[in-house]
Design a protein around this motif. Structure first.
Motif: not given
Length: 238
Positions: A162-174, A226-237
């Motif tokens: 998911n981190t790689a997908a966010a970066e590929a979509a143009g977000y910085r994973v903060d 085996e699974y979790q919920y994860t919060g993401y903070v994604l910032r645009t450039y």
């Protein structure tokens, strides 16, 4: 079935795993923000997160397609800078660059992670932030039973994927914030289980909704490591 699910979930503190502590921690991780950021809470439900954001000084728009949830939010938000909009997350009715912050707790699965990131990005001002939570694998080798369950519901990925997908979509994973197990039970599953126990299952649709809820809760109890919920903070450039 849709009406039965809404009836089963209506009035619960939350409609997915989460807690006030997690919401406020994600808000801290989203800093810096403008003094009074304009926020869109996508799939807001009855607005537990929207109310916390508004109390922290944000100007909040809560978006959902279930009007009773929006009515609950409007009543609870009296005196706060909160408005409600009945619209789909797939087609948010706002101009490009409207919001400083997009918020989506336990809601991304409606569109899917990649689609949500693509669809919502245009709504952010340059340098704006998207905060979301997503269910994902916490092990590289989930057992057959839990993989079969989630593959049928909502195929999961790992944090790395998911981190790689966010970066590929143009977000910085903060920031990436794994949510504690208490986020599943204290404000969600414990209340959902009590509601299921009290539900009138003579209605076939409600019986099916209750059975689905019980399967989900049982899966968490048996395979929660085996699974979790994860919060993401994604910032645009900028």
């Amino acid at each position: 079935m849709t009406e039965a699910f809404f009836a089963l979930f209506h009035g619960l503190p939350r409609q997915g795993p989460g807690s006030d502590a997690t919401t406020l921690r994600l808000l801290e991780l989203a800093a810096p923000l403008p003094e009074r950021p304009r926020v869109l809470d996508l799939g807001c439900g009855p607005g537990r997160s929207a109310l916390l954001l508004a109390k922290a000084g944000a100007r909040v728009t809560g978006l959902d397609t279930h009007q009773p949830f929006l009515d609950d939010l409007a009543r609870a938000a009296e005196g706060l800078d909160v408005e409600t909009v009945n619209a789909s997350m797939a087609e948010p009715p706002f101009p490009d660059g409207t919001f400083d912050l997009l918020w989506a707790e336990s809601a991304v699965f409606v569109l899917g992670f990649d689609t949500a990131l693509r669809t919502w990005k245009r709504l952010l001002k340059p340098g704006g932030t998207l905060v979301l939570t997503e269910c994902e694998w916490s092990t590289g080798e989930p057992s057959a039973a839990v993989r079969e369950f989630w593959d049928a519901q909502y195929p999961l990925r790992t944090t790395a994927q998911n981190t790689a997908a966010a970066e590929a979509a143009g977000y910085r994973v903060d920031a990436v914030l794994p949510q504690p197990d208490s986020d599943w039970f204290d404000e969600f599953y414990d209340h959902l289980e009590a509601r299921a126990d009290a539900a009138d299952t003579s209605d076939p649709a409600m019986a099916e909704a209750v059975a689905a809820a019980r399967r989900e809760i049982a899966m968490r109890r048996e395979h929660g490591a085996e699974y979790q919920y994860t919060g993401y903070v994604l910032r645009t450039y900028q």
